[in-house]
Every structure is written in structure tokens, then in C-alpha cells.
Design a protein around this motif. Structure first.
Motif, mmCIF file in Angstrom:
data_model
loop_
_atom_site.group_PDB
_atom_site.id
_atom_site.type_symbol
_atom_site.label_atom_id
_atom_site.label_comp_id
_atom_site.label_asym_id
_atom_site.label_seq_id
_atom_site.Cartn_x
_atom_site.Cartn_y
_atom_site.Cartn_z
ATOM 1 N N PHE A 62 -8.858 6.915 69.229
ATOM 2 C CA PHE A 62 -9.927 6.673 70.214
ATOM 3 C C PHE A 62 -9.488 7.009 71.643
ATOM 4 O O PHE A 62 -10.294 7.105 72.545
ATOM 5 N N TRP A 63 -8.186 7.188 71.835
ATOM 6 C CA TRP A 63 -7.733 7.627 73.161
ATOM 7 C C TRP A 63 -8.182 9.060 73.473
ATOM 8 O O TRP A 63 -8.328 9.441 74.627
ATOM 9 N N ILE A 64 -8.312 9.835 72.435
ATOM 10 C CA ILE A 64 -8.626 11.251 72.680
ATOM 11 C C ILE A 64 -10.036 11.598 72.230
ATOM 12 O O ILE A 64 -10.408 12.768 72.170
ATOM 13 N N LYS A 65 -10.770 10.572 71.864
ATOM 14 C CA LYS A 65 -12.133 10.810 71.392
ATOM 15 C C LYS A 65 -12.949 11.518 72.482
ATOM 16 O O LYS A 65 -12.891 11.150 73.654
ATOM 17 N N ASP A 66 -13.712 12.508 72.074
ATOM 18 C CA ASP A 66 -14.596 13.258 72.972
ATOM 19 C C ASP A 66 -13.848 13.955 74.114
ATOM 20 O O ASP A 66 -14.420 14.207 75.169
ATOM 21 N N GLN A 67 -12.585 14.206 73.936
ATOM 22 C CA GLN A 67 -11.797 14.924 74.939
ATOM 23 C C GLN A 67 -11.566 16.353 74.457
ATOM 24 O O GLN A 67 -11.282 16.572 73.265
ATOM 25 N N PHE A 68 -11.707 17.281 75.377
ATOM 26 C CA PHE A 68 -11.568 18.693 75.001
ATOM 27 C C PHE A 68 -10.562 19.371 75.926
ATOM 28 O O PHE A 68 -10.465 19.040 77.100
ATOM 29 N N PHE A 69 -9.842 20.297 75.359
ATOM 30 C CA PHE A 69 -8.823 21.008 76.125
ATOM 31 C C PHE A 69 -8.920 22.490 75.830
ATOM 32 O O PHE A 69 -9.415 22.907 74.762
ATOM 33 N N SER A 70 -8.367 23.212 76.751
ATOM 34 C CA SER A 70 -8.386 24.668 76.582
ATOM 35 C C SER A 70 -7.428 25.078 75.470
ATOM 36 O O SER A 70 -6.359 24.492 75.291
ATOM 37 N N ALA A 71 -7.828 26.103 74.754
ATOM 38 C CA ALA A 71 -6.968 26.623 73.687
ATOM 39 C C ALA A 71 -5.696 27.234 74.253
ATOM 40 O O ALA A 71 -4.742 27.501 73.522
ATOM 41 N N GLU A 72 -5.682 27.462 75.581
ATOM 42 C CA GLU A 72 -4.493 28.059 76.184
ATOM 43 C C GLU A 72 -3.279 27.114 76.076
ATOM 44 O O GLU A 72 -2.137 27.551 76.228
ATOM 45 N N PHE A 73 -3.550 25.862 75.861
ATOM 46 C CA PHE A 73 -2.417 24.933 75.693
ATOM 47 C C PHE A 73 -1.517 25.357 74.533
ATOM 48 O O PHE A 73 -0.336 25.037 74.510
ATOM 49 N N PHE A 83 2.914 17.139 77.995
ATOM 50 C CA PHE A 83 2.921 16.422 79.272
ATOM 51 C C PHE A 83 1.606 16.651 80.026
ATOM 52 O O PHE A 83 1.066 15.738 80.661
ATOM 53 N N THR A 84 1.079 17.838 79.922
ATOM 54 C CA THR A 84 -0.190 18.114 80.591
ATOM 55 C C THR A 84 -1.319 17.313 79.950
ATOM 56 O O THR A 84 -2.149 16.697 80.625
ATOM 57 N N ILE A 85 -1.330 17.328 78.630
ATOM 58 C CA ILE A 85 -2.354 16.560 77.924
ATOM 59 C C ILE A 85 -2.221 15.078 78.264
ATOM 60 O O ILE A 85 -3.202 14.381 78.532
ATOM 61 N N GLY A 86 -0.978 14.613 78.262
ATOM 62 C CA GLY A 86 -0.754 13.203 78.572
ATOM 63 C C GLY A 86 -1.240 12.845 79.967
ATOM 64 O O GLY A 86 -1.858 11.786 80.159
ATOM 65 N N ARG A 87 -0.971 13.734 80.916
ATOM 66 C CA ARG A 87 -1.389 13.441 82.284
ATOM 67 C C ARG A 87 -2.913 13.342 82.357
ATOM 68 O O ARG A 87 -3.467 12.463 83.012
ATOM 69 N N GLU A 88 -3.586 14.236 81.637
ATOM 70 C CA GLU A 88 -5.041 14.240 81.656
ATOM 71 C C GLU A 88 -5.619 12.969 81.027
ATOM 72 O O GLU A 88 -6.653 12.474 81.441
ATOM 73 N N LEU A 89 -4.913 12.498 80.023
ATOM 74 C CA LEU A 89 -5.443 11.344 79.274
ATOM 75 C C LEU A 89 -4.828 10.018 79.716
ATOM 76 O O LEU A 89 -5.073 8.977 79.113
ATOM 77 N N ASP A 90 -3.988 10.070 80.731
ATOM 78 C CA ASP A 90 -3.308 8.864 81.198
ATOM 79 C C ASP A 90 -2.407 8.294 80.111
ATOM 80 O O ASP A 90 -2.318 7.089 79.888
ATOM 81 N N VAL A 96 10.722 11.061 70.183
ATOM 82 C CA VAL A 96 11.513 10.172 69.336
ATOM 83 C C VAL A 96 11.824 10.900 68.028
ATOM 84 O O VAL A 96 10.908 11.284 67.309
ATOM 85 N N ASP A 97 13.117 11.087 67.780
ATOM 86 C CA ASP A 97 13.535 11.736 66.533
ATOM 87 C C ASP A 97 12.861 13.085 66.330
ATOM 88 O O ASP A 97 12.469 13.435 65.210
ATOM 89 N N GLY A 98 12.681 13.813 67.377
ATOM 90 C CA GLY A 98 12.071 15.121 67.249
ATOM 91 C C GLY A 98 10.564 15.093 67.159
ATOM 92 O O GLY A 98 9.922 16.143 67.096
ATOM 93 N N ASN A 99 10.002 13.913 67.106
ATOM 94 C CA ASN A 99 8.551 13.788 67.071
ATOM 95 C C ASN A 99 8.046 13.285 68.425
ATOM 96 O O ASN A 99 8.842 12.862 69.279
ATOM 97 N N ILE A 100 6.755 13.299 68.564
ATOM 98 C CA ILE A 100 6.178 12.937 69.873
ATOM 99 C C ILE A 100 5.223 11.770 69.679
ATOM 100 O O ILE A 100 4.375 11.785 68.774
ATOM 101 N N MET A 101 5.375 10.812 70.542
ATOM 102 C CA MET A 101 4.476 9.672 70.501
ATOM 103 C C MET A 101 3.807 9.533 71.858
ATOM 104 O O MET A 101 4.493 9.457 72.872
ATOM 105 N N PHE A 102 2.529 9.461 71.837
ATOM 106 C CA PHE A 102 1.814 9.163 73.070
ATOM 107 C C PHE A 102 1.708 7.655 73.231
ATOM 108 O O PHE A 102 1.340 6.944 72.285
ATOM 109 N N VAL A 103 2.072 7.197 74.390
ATOM 110 C CA VAL A 103 1.901 5.774 74.695
ATOM 111 C C VAL A 103 1.100 5.686 75.993
ATOM 112 O O VAL A 103 1.134 6.601 76.828
ATOM 113 N N PRO A 104 0.384 4.621 76.170
ATOM 114 C CA PRO A 104 -0.419 4.486 77.386
ATOM 115 C C PRO A 104 0.485 4.417 78.612
ATOM 116 O O PRO A 104 1.558 3.813 78.583
#
Lengths: 905, 343
Positions: A62-73, A83-90, A96-104
Motif C-alpha cells: 500500500f506504500w506504492i499503491k497508485d504510484q507510477f514511475f518512468s520506465a527510464e528507471f 534511492f530515487t524511488i525511495g525519495r519519491e515515496l518517502d 540487507v544480504d544483497g536484497n533491498i528493503m524499503f522502510v519508512p
């Protein structure tokens, strides 16, 4: 601090992930705004990034619900993109262990599901204001699986009133009407602060969600429920499905019964061996309930693995003391195994595993969505295939195989009635060489109807059967005339009705009745094959009826003090047809002292016993984190496993109490201090107990138990006592979890008769077979990463008592043995270290199929722990017996690697 | 699977490291009603330390009769003590054995009453097979072999008022002739015999009246199989005879022999059966902690002999009662002279 908070939020993310997924499904039904051609939904973008960079990205949908980004990403570097996506979504991306976790990001309100919950209402708004207090009842379930949570705590911080769910996951509590903010907690689950408006009496269901999995680089202090402190019942160990998953494995697989033996106060006689011993009691003193019906043999393959398929188990409760009045039948403990009961299954799923000893498969499928769910599990060994291809002749002629089938069907008849249908069947066959083969089957079935009669009254009706059959086949290729087979069986039926009544906040009353019927076929021997000259021999069958009524009241006198009072009355009837031998008084109970034989017709009462079983429990809490508990229990047991071996063997026979064999009586007093530290993440307890036993069965020297019509002549009445202290320290959270327990105990027996022929060790106290004074278990698991867990278990215990030959002498041409006093010596101390590494399932929930591996090394340093010690005659040329030698038998005498593959889809 | 593969190899010798420095007396005493009494005294060995019997010399051994008479037993070689040859036990009378050993301990038996002799209601035989075990010196393994032969059964007379407990000793008597000489010399005939106990071949030598039909002997069918039974193979074997001695046991003796049988049967059982302790009827008078093993048995004896043979035409086992009035030595030969017990 910021770092810590970020990880704390991550825990919340992972804990609430499944909920978010459900939410996403419903939200997705609302059509999103169509994006422009260059834009793509954030979810799709992240998915593409995962695929492109071969990483996993975690977030709440639900953090990214209805959010759209350019395919250029997609053309950016991974770091730049996230990092860009994170900045946009706060949001802040963490690697972590080669994986990525988004946290608020800090400052954003992401307090988890509890904050997002709607205000709940219970009762009729029309009645608001008419009552100052109302009864809130219902269930607390796992929000992920829908399973009922047993022992979950509901607490109103304003009034200080609380209640925990019973064994059916139900609760009932009287609370002030109006707006409430309830605190719900359960071991390993996130605490839920639920706003609720209570108008009048009513029911509801609360969902709790698991604490997040442990992360690689942080230690998170779980807000673990203090249930062990706040409940009145002591000496109870409850393992939910999550805890079961973390149990140490046997042969690379989880094993409920084997794992239980690592807990304080629980031991086994042999390294493996059938059954287990609780606080100095014999294995038959444990009531092992599988969906409310008892198992009479809980082990496959001589105890290498238990008959309970762990994949289906949702909850296991072991009660060593403070047993509620609704349980009886056995004197030492109750182990209540409940299988999956969720109705939340949305789709058909299959999971399974391929292991060293067996393979298993589990099917979960909704029959009617949210109304009926079916679980089917099966396991089968394949050791016979390997044995047939072995090069060793004895192995080639040996057999060792088993299978078991388990099924449950859960049906929500209506919101107030729920039916559980359960069925189970297992088969075992083993034999060494080509002569004697042992076979046994367990067949169980039960129907359970849970009904919420009103907000304050609920009921449970159980009907069940358990059938255990055993066969020995003696077949010889060169002596077919002596071939035979011997059958024995026990047929158990039960009908039980329990009413739970919650009149007010202070009381939780349970009352009910139970009837148990036993039919035992102690043995029947038949010739096998047309050439056999063996005569048929049939033992008299046995019938018994055990009727019980019980009532208990869990009284919450104050927040600090609670009391549980219970009383159980049992009436036992031994029924005909049958015959009873009368023995001369004052003489040893031996065949030559039979003075009369009494015959009884079918269903005529041969003997009867009855008794009251008081059950008392008390708790006094000094603080929220510590309490003292005291309990007293009395139990009568009317069925015994007759075994003339130290190790419980499958050929042992069940025997009902009768004219000569009086029911076992057990009184246990237990005192415990419970203290949690670090916000309940470290759980400690110290319990001491004393158990007094009357009418304990002991055996005359050289007792014969199989096909013995005069069995009572080989059985001696004894008395006994067990006492001990159990220290238990458990760490529930962090990268390192596990427990350490140390038990000091003693279990003593003695005969108490003036007749020398009926004495053991001249009536002196001697240690029972289950006396192992020192017992230490260290079990630890370390989460190297989110998917990889390293675990180890070290166990140590004093060697069990044993009777050893001390002297040999010649008599009448044979070399004879003089044995020591009963259990005078001890086997060498037992100790073993097992380690394992588990590589868990893919954490990406979009993956339809999943798999995991467990690689284990059992008995790391190759300790040869004796399973048994026996003597064997050594043949000579001129005489059948020239000498005796002692041998020790051990099951795993060297490091044993195992590997298990698990899958689900 | 690995476990199963290991199973066959997961036994090993176990040393209990017993540290016992006590010496305990073993008594094997028998007072029958048809011959002199015999008491064999020895010391028990600590388990695993010795296999041979350690005789006790210079003990003072008495049997006390019901009338209070003390009968002294003469010490012979190797720890054997005998009553005077004419001394016999009497049915219904009670006897007590007294033993004083050179180390100062005094032992006594519980009073033992001689029960009435066993009446044998019937004897029969049938052809069949039996397992026997043989030790190979070559491979040092024990082999199981099936042997054809004759089973001999007895059925004691069962009195409803009397509980009959008994044991037996079965001997196989084998007689044969050897012809010597030849050439110009006249041929000489040697009359030879072997008389050996074969009780162990039936693996159960004690019973109760409810087991009506008890196997008491097994006799191999073919002469070449006799060496398995510790008899030399004889080409000129002529007759076989089973000699049964049935001992009517009192309560103590029956309990002793039953426990002995159980103990022998328990050997090799891996599930740790409850130890079959053998209850003796001797005790130490001057130190109750001083153990003493064994039994002083006072029994009446019924002795019967039966000739056995197989009718090869019908493959039926035949059995005929034989009167033996003379004791038969263990083995021997008489040249040109038939022994008095010759069949």
C-alpha cells in the motif's frame, strides 16, 4: 537511533506483509488511474528491477499503491533507481544480504496495521447505555493462517482485567461498555492495540500477526507476551506452529515428540526409543492426544521418528503439572497436539519434503471458501528398498518401513458452530534377519464440535476412537512347522462434552463429562502357514469403562492473584466376560497359590474403582514480569503398559486395572518462580516438584508379560516418589534464540510387602528406570541471514539405571549369572551434539513455488551412547554355553550427516 | 537408511568395570531318594573375569534330617562332597544343608521337603526336525542347522489335587560293537557304549503340571549326525536308548529352575529385559550380607528308560520301555563280554 528505528519499522513491514497482500487484492479491484505510455506502476517497476538485477525488493504494497514511475528507471543503476524511488515515496532503501528493503523514512507515520485498523464495534448499538458492563467473547486467530491461537492474552489496561484464550482459542471477558483500547498479545506475535466500542454482549474475532523474522544485522526486541507470567497454569509448554518450525530436527526433520524430550523434565530411556518420560513417570503415564484422541504408540521405527506428521501440527501443549480438570486418564502429563484448523485457506497448496528416512507431502485446499478447508498429509519411508539392495545378508533379509496418513476437515457450520473431522492411520513393519517381524498400526478418528451457545457460554463435544494393533510374525524358511503369528490390540472410544462458562470477569468455569471405553485383546497366537504345528492360544479379552465428571473455575481475584480450582471424579468399571484367580492370602501371588477361580458373564462388573482428583493452581504476581505459582494435582490411571523391558518396546501390552492390579494414583505438588527480563524477551523459570505414587507396577525378576494368563503373578505392587528442580532459560528474540534447561531430579521405587518373594531389593528404595538426576540441554539457533539459520543442540544426562550381571557361576552344567540389585548400576552418561544449517524459502511472496534445504550433522563427535546393554551367550564347541559377554547397543554411534529438501507450491 | 546400515554393526562389547572383591559361595546340592546325596561347592567369578569353576576344599558339610540327625558329607576332589553311599532322602521328609567354609562363614539352606515322585502317564515319540547350533572353529561363527530325528515326549500323571512341578535329566545311551582281529586270528567283539546327558538339546528341562506334554529328548536320525551331539560316529551302532530322570520339585527348587530357564532364554534380548535373578535357598548364618548362590535340592526321582528307533518303511518313530537295573557308566567297552545293561 535512526538506524534502529528503521529496522524496527522493517520488522513491522514483514509482520504485516501478508495483511498488506490481502489488502492489495481488494484494493486492486478498484481500477487505478491509467498511466501515460512512459509510466509504469511502481509495483511493476520494482518487479522489473528485481528481475533485471536478480535481487529481492521488499515493501508494503500500500506504500506504492497508485504510484507510477518512468520506465527510464530501468536504465539506471540499481542503487540510483531505488534511492530515487525511495525519495519519491518517502521511503529509505536498505541493503540487507544483497536484497533491498524499503522502510519508512523517519517522521512518516508507519505504525503498522494496528494503527490502521478500524474501530471495532461489538454488540447492538440500540442497547448502548442499558448496561454498564457486557461480555465480550470470541476467538483470537493468526491473521496470516487463520489458526486459532491458544493462550493468547486479551487485556484492558484501564481496568486491569484480562483473559487468555482456552485450548480452543476462545475467550470470554466482562468489560465496561463504551470505548475501549484492548491490548492483545501472543507469543511470537505483534502486540495489537485494538480500539473497540462495546455496546452489549457480543462476539468478535481478533487477528494477530507474527513478529517479523529476525534480520541479519539487527537485534530486535520482540514485545513478547508475558503469558508465562500471567497465566495460572504452571509446568506447561506451548508450542505454536512458528515455534515448532524452529524446533531442532531429528534426522534433519522436525519431530514433535523428539523435540519435546529436550524440554525440562522430559526424558527418554534410550537414545531414541518409543515414548518419553515426564518427571520420573513411565511412558504410559503420558496422555498423548492427537486431535483429542490418544496415541498408544507415538513412534515409528523403534522410536527413530514420531508418528505425528509435523507439517500438519498447529499447536502442541505439554502439561507436566497443573493439568486442568478436564484432562485425566494418565498420571504424568498431557500432550495435546492440535492440527491445522484454519478456514482462511484461499487456494490449494502442496508442500512436502524428501528426507533421509522418509518423504512427506501435505495438501491444503479450501473445499468451500472460508467455510470448509481440507488438510491431507502423508509420509512414507523407503528404507525397505535400500535394505533389499544391501549387500549384507542380514540387512537384505531385514525390513523397516512405515507410512502414515493424516487428514482434517474443518467446517464452519455457521458463525457459532464449527466442526472438525479428523482421521489418522499409520503402519509400521520392521524385522531383523529373516525370522521375526513386528507390525503395528495406529488408527485414530475424531469429531469435534465447537459451539458458541451465547456470549458467556460455549461448548465442545468430542467423539473419538483410537485403535492400536500389534502383530509378531515368526516365520522361518527351514522350520515352517514352528511358524506363528501373535496379535494384540487395544480399542479405545471416548465421548466428551465440555461447557465453558464465563459469568463475569472473575470466573472462567469449565465443566463436563467424559466416558472412555477400553477393549483390550492381550494376545492371540495362531499357526502361520499350512505346515505349522503351533496350537492356537487365545488370551481372555479385557473390557473397561472409565466415567468422569469434572468442574474447574479459573478465578481472577486480582491482577496479582489468581486461583484455579478443579475437581474430577472418575468411576472405573472392569467388565466381563472374564475370570479372576483368587490367591491364598499371606502367600506370594503365584500360580501354585491359586485357591479359586471366579467367572464373570459379559458386561458383568468384575471390579470397580473410583476417586476424586483435586486440581489446584495458584498464581501471585509481584510485577508484570514475575510471578510465583503453586499447583497440586491428583490423577488416577486405570490402564497400564505392561513391559518387562527397560526400554518401551512395541510388543509391550496394555493392561487394564483389575482385581489384582489396582489403579495408579499420583499426587503432585509443584512450586514455580517465573521471571521475564528485557521486556519479556528473556524468559526464565525455576520449578520444583514432588510426586507421590501409589500402586506402581513393578515386575518380578524374570517376568513374562506376553501370552501370560497369570500376568498378575509376575507383577508386584510398588510405591514411589519423584522430585526435582527444573531451571529454564529461553531467549525468544534476536539473531540468537533458543533455550537452556537444567533439571535435577530423582525417581525412586520400592516394594512394600512382608512377603520376601514379592520384594525387590528387600523393600529398599531403588532408582526407577527413569531416574536420571542431571539433565542439561542447550539449544540455540543463530540467524546468519534472513534465509540461513545455523542451529545446534547439546544434551547431557546422567546414564539411566541398569541391573548388571555381577557374578557368574556353574550350576548343573550351565554357566549362570547373578545380577546386581535392581538398577544398582548406571549406563555411561549420555551426551550428544547435533548441528544443522537451514537454507530457508525464498522470501519473495510472488514466487509461487518455494523450497528449502536442511543439512544436519547428528552426533557431531561420534559419541556411542548406549541404547541398551544386554548379555549374550557365547557358544562353544563342546557345550551350548561357554561364557557370557555384555554388549552395548547404540543407534547412532558415529557422526551422521543428513539432508532434507522441502518444497511447496 | 544409514541408520539401518549401521544397525547390524552397532553392537560392541561393553565393559561395566565392576570393582568387586568379594568371594561368594556357590552350592549345587542334590539329595535324591534313589541314591546318595551330593554337594558341589565352588566360588562364583566376577562377571567377565573367569570361566572356570573354583572349587571349595576343606569345607564342613552336613545334611540335617527331619529327626535332627546330622549326616556328614565326605569331601572328595574338586569340591565334591558326598553322603555315605547308603544314605537316601525320604519322601515327605525335610532336610537342611549346613556348610562351613574355611573362610569362617557358615551357611544353611531353608528346610527342603521331598515331594512324592512323578507318575508318568504316557511316553510317545514322533519323527521331526530340530534346530541345533554349531560353532565353527574355522570361521569362529555359530551356524544353525536343521537335524532330522526323533522327539520324545512324556506326559506326567496329573492329579487334580496335587500341583506337580518337575524337572528332568535326559541321557542318550548308545551302544555299538567293534570287531577286531582278522587274518588268521579269531575275530574279537568289543561291546561298547556311550551314555551322555542331552538335556540341553531340548532347551527346557522344567515344567508344571499344566504343560501336560513335555519334550524330553531329541535323538538324531542318522549316525553321522551324532558327532554334533558330542558322540563319536560309530559304524556299528546297534541301539539307542533314552534314560529319563524326573525330579519332583518342591516350591524352592521349582522357582530356582524356572528362573534359571528364563535367564538362559533372556540371553541376547536387546530390549533390556528385567533381569531374571535366580532365587536360591541358601543363606549365610553369621553374616546376612554375605551372598550365597545355588540350590540345595531335595527331590524324589523317577527313572525310566526307552529304546527308540525309526521304522524306515513307515517313517514312524517307535519307542519301547526298557528295564535297567544296573547303573550305566558314562562310557566303556568290554571285550567278548556283554555288559549287564546290554540291549
Amino acid at each position: 537511533m535512526k538506524f534502529y528505528l528503521s529496522y524496527l519499522f522493517m520488522i513491522i513491514i514483514l509482520a504485516t506483509y501478508p495483511v498488506a497482500s490481502h489488502a492489495m487484492t481488494s484494493e486492486s479491484e478498484r481500477a487505478p488511474q491509467p498511466p501515460s505510455e512512459n509510466l509504469m506502476p511502481a509495483e511493476q517497476l520494482l518487479q522489473r528491477l528485481q528481475e533485471k538485477h536478480n535481487v529481492q525488493i521488499f515493501y508494503l504494497p500500500f506504500w506504492i499503491k497508485d504510484q507510477f514511475f518512468s520506465a527510464e528507471f530501468l536504465d539506471m543503476s540499481l542503487e540510483q533507481a531505488v534511492f530515487t524511488i525511495g525519495r519519491e515515496l518517502d521511503l529509505t532503501p536498505l541493503f540487507v544480504d544483497g536484497n533491498i528493503m524499503f522502510v519508512p523514512s523517519e517522521g512518516r507515520d508507519h505504525r503498522g496495521v494496528a494503527m490502521d485498523l478500524d474501530q471495532m464495534t461489538v454488540g447492538s448499538p440500540d442497547e448502548f447505555g442499558r448496561h454498564s458492563r457486557a461480555t465480550l467473547s470470541g476467538t483470537i486467530v493468526c491473521g496470516t493462517t487463520g489458526e486459532l491461537l491458544i493462550g493468547a492474552v486479551l487485556y484492558d489496561p484501564v481496568t486491569g482485567e484480562g483473559v487468555s484464550t482456552d485450548i480452543d482459542g476462545r475467550f470470554s471477558i466482562v468489560l465496561p461498555t463504551g470505548d475501549l483500547r484492548l491490548r492483545l498479545s501472543y507469543v511470537g506475535y505483534e502486540v495489537l492495540h485494538q480500539p473497540l466500542t462495546l455496546y452489549s454482549d457480543g462476539e468478535t474475532t481478533f487477528s494477530l500477526f507474527e513478529s517479523s523474522v529476525q534480520l541479519g544485522e539487527v537485534t530486535v526486541t520482540a514485545r513478547r507476551a508475558e503469558e508465562n507470567i500471567s497465566r495460572t497454569q504452571m509446568s506447561m509448554i506451548n508450542l505454536d506452529s512458528k515455534a515448532i518450525e524452529e524446533l531442532p530436527g531429528t534426522f534433519g526433520e522436525r519431530d514433535i515428540v523428539r523435540s519435546i524430550t529436550l524440554l525440562p523434565g522430559v526424558q527418554t530411556v534410550g537414545e531414541f526409543g518409543t515414548g518419553f518420560n515426564v518427571r520420573g513417570g513411565s511412558a504410559d503415564q503420558n496422555l498423548i492426544l492427537l486431535e483429542n484422541v490418544p496415541l498408544f504408540n507415538s513412534s515409528h521405527l523403534l522410536g527413530l521418528i514420531s508418528v505425528v506428521n509435523p507439517d500438519l501440527v498447529s499447536n502442541v501443549t505439554l502439561m507436566k503439572a497443573g493439568v486442568p480438570a478436564k484432562f485425566g486418564e494418565r498420571a504424568s502429563s498431557v500432550m495435546d497436539v492440535r492440527l491445522n484448523n484454519s478456514l482462511e485457506q484461499e487456494r490449494t497448496s502442496v508442500m512436502g519434503g524428501i528426507g533421509l528416512l522418509n518423504s512427506r507431502i501435505l495438501l491444503e485446499t479450501p473445499v468451500v471458501k472460508e467455510k470448509a478447508t481440507l488438510y491431507l498429509g502423508a509420509r512414507s519411508s523407503y528404507s525397505d528398498f535400500f535394505l533389499r539392495n544391501a549387500r549384507h545378508e542380514d540387512l537384505m533379509n531385514s525390513t523397516a518401513s512405515f507410512y502414515d496418513l493424516t487428514g482434517t476437515l474443518n467446517i464452519a457450520i455457521n458463525p457459532r458452530n464449527r466442526l472438525t473431522v479428523f482421521g489418522y492411520h499409520s503402519f509400521d513393519r520392521f524385522g531383523f534377519g529373516n525370522e521375526t517381524t513386528h507390525e503395528y498400526t495406529n488408527t485414530l478418528a475424531s469429531l469435534r464440535l465447537n459451539s458458541a451457545i451465547s456470549g458467556r457460554l460455549s461448548s465442545t463435544l468430542v467423539m473419538g476412537i483410537s485403535d492400536y494393533r500389534y502383530r509378531i510374525l515368526e516365520e522361518s524358511e527351514i522350520m515352517p512347522q514352528l511358524d506363528y503369528y501373535m496379535d494384540s490390540a487395544i480399542d479405545y472410544k471416548t465421548l466428551k462434552y465440555v461447557l465453558s462458562f464465563h459469568p463475569n470477569t472473575l470466573h472462567t468455569i469449565e465443566m463436563g463429562v467424559q466416558a472412555v471405553g477400553y477393549d483390550i485383546d492381550p494376545g492371540a497366537m495362531y499357526p502361520s502357514g499350512s505346515e505349522s504345528v503351533i496350537s492356537s492360544l487365545l488370551m481372555d479379552t479385557e473390557r473397561g469403562l472409565e466415567l468422569s465428571a469434572f468442574i474447574s473455575d479459573d478465578i481472577s481475584i486480582s491482577n496479582q492473584f489468581s486461583l484455579e480450582l478443579g475437581l474430577r471424579f472418575t468411576q472405573y468399571l472392569q467388565l466381563g466376560a472374564g475370570k479372576v484367580y483368587e490367591y491364598a492370602e499371606g502367600l506370594p501371588r503365584q500360580r501354585e497359590h491359586i485357591i479359586d477361580t471366579l467367572f464373570y458373564d459379559k458386561n458383568e462388573v468384575i471390579s470397580r474403582y473410583h476417586g476424586f482428583e483435586p486440581r489446584i493452581g495458584m498464581r501471585y504476581s509481584f510485577t508484570d514480569y514475575s510471578s510465583w505459582k503453586l499447583s497440586f494435582n491428583r490423577h488416577y490411571q486405570y490402564i497400564n503398559l505392561i513391559s518387562n523391558t527397560a526400554i518401551m518396546a512395541p510388543a509391550d501390552i496394555w493392561k487394564l486395572s483389575d482385581t489384582h492390579i489396582k489403579p495408579l494414583k499420583s499426587d503432585q505438588l509443584a512450586l514455580g518462580y517465573f521471571r521475564n527480563f528485557f521486556d519479556n524477551s528473556l524468559e526464565t523459570s525455576l520449578e520444583v516438584y514432588y510426586k507421590q505414587l501409589s500402586n506402581v507396577i513393578e515386575y518380578r525378576s524374570g517376568a513374562e508379560v506376553v501370552m501370560n494368563e497369570f500376568l498378575e503373578t509376575d507383577i508386584l505392587d510398588a510405591e514411589g516418589y519423584n522430585y526435582g528442580a527444573e531451571l529454564y532459560i529461553r531467549k525468544n528474540s534476536g539473531k540468537l534464540t533458543g533455550w537452556t534447561s537444567y533439571t535435577y531430579s530423582s525417581s525412586q521405587r520400592r516394594t512394600n510387602t512382608a512377603t520376601p518373594g514379592d520384594q525387590i531389593n528387600k523393600n529398599a528404595w531403588f532408582p526407577s528406570n527413569y531416574d536420571r538426576p542431571h539433565n542439561l540441554v542447550v539449544n540455540a539457533g543463530y540467524n546468519i541471514s534472513r534465509r540461513v539459520r545455523l542451529a545446534g543442540t547439546f544434551s547431557y544426562s546422567t546414564g539411566r539405571p541398569i541391573t548388571l550381571p555381577e557374578f557368574t557361576y556353574w550350576h548343573s552344567g550351565d554357566l549362570m549369572v547373578y545380577f546386581s540389585d535392581r538398577n544398582k548400576y548406571r549406563l555411561p552418561d549420555y551426551h550428544r551434539l547435533d548441528i544443522s544449517i537451514s537454507i530457508g524459502e525464498n522470501l519473495n511472496i510472488r514466487e509461487r513455488g518455494n523450497s528449502s534445504w536442511t543439512i544436519a550433522l547428528m552426533n557431531v563427535y561420534g559419541r556411542k551412547n548406549p541404547y541398551s546393554v544386554f548379555y549374550r551367550r557365547e557358544h562353544g564347541t563342546l557345550h551350548p554355553i561357554d561364557s557370557f559377554n555384555l554388549y552395548q547397543l547404540y543407534i547412532v554411534g558415529r557422526p551422521l550427516p543428513t539432508i532434507t529438501y522441502n518444497f511447496s507450491f | 537408511m544409514v541408520i539401518m546400515l549401521q544397525f547390524s554393526a552397532c553392537q560392541e562389547l561393553y565393559d561395566p568395570k565392576l570393582e568387586i572383591d568379594k568371594k561368594y559361595l556357590v552350592v549345587q546340592g542334590l539329595l535324591p531318594d534313589d541314591g546318595p546325596g551330593q554337594v558341589i561347592l565352588s566360588y562364583a567369578s566376577v562377571f567377565g573375569q573367569a570361566r572356570h569353576r573354583t572349587p571349595v576344599f576343606d569345607a564342613i558339610v552336613h545334611i540335617e534330617t527331619g529327626q535332627g540327625e546330622m549326616v556328614l558329607l565326605d569331601g572328595w576332589a574338586n569340591g565334591y562332597y558326598y553322603t555315605p553311599y547308603s544314605f537316601r532322602g525320604k519322601v515327605g521328609e525335610t532336610y537342611i544343608l549346613h556348610v562351613e567354609t574355611p573362610d569362617g562363614f557358615s551357611y544353611r539352606s531353608k528346610p527342603q521337603t521331598i515331594e512324592p515322585p512323578i507318575e508318568i502317564a504316557s511316553v510317545d515319540a514322533s519323527t521331526g526336525t530340530d534346530f541345533q547350533y554349531f560353532h565353527s572353529h574355522v570361521s569362529d561363527r555359530v551356524f544353525q542347522r536343521e537335524i532330522e530325528g526323533t522327539h520324545v515326549y512324556i506326559e506326567p500323571a496329573n492329579s487334580p489335587l496335587q500341583s506337580i512341578q518337575y524337572r528332568f535329566i535326559s541321557n542318550l545311551y548308545l551302544q555299538y560293537t567293534i570287531s577286531t582281529g582278522g587274518g588268521m586270528a579269531p575275530p574279537l567283539i568289543d561291546y561298547c557304549w556311550q551314555n551322555r546327558e542331552i538335556t540341553n538339546l531340548v532347551r527346557r528341562d522344567v515344567s508344571h503340571d499344566e504343560t501336560n506334554r513335555l519334550r524330553t529328548a531329541f535323538i538324531p536320525r542318522y549316525g553321522h549326525q551324532m558327532h554334533h551331539f558330542n558322540f563319536p560316529q560309530r559304524d556299528y551302532e546297534s541301539h539307542r536308548m533314552v534314560i529319563l530322570r524326573l525330579f519332583s520339585l518342591n516350591k524352592d527348587s521349582y522357582a530356582y529352575y524356572m528362573a534359571r530357564h528364563t535367564q538362559l532364554s533372556d540371553a541376547g534380548k536387546i530390549f533390556d529385559p528385567i533381569a531374571a535373578q535366580i532365587p536360591g535357598n541358601m543363606y549365610c548364618v553369621n553374616d546376612e550380607d554375605q551372598l550365597v548362590f545355588g540350590l540345595f535340592e531335595a527331590s524324589s526321582v523317577t527313572e525310566k528308560a526307552f529304546r527308540t528307533y525309526i521304522n524306515f518303511a513307515t517313517n514312524e518313530a517307535m519307542i519301547l520301555p526298557v528295564d535297567i537295573s544296573e547303573p550305566i557308566p558314562v562310557q566303556g567297552c568290554l571285550r567278548e563280554e556283554m555288559p549287564p545293561f546290554w540291549l
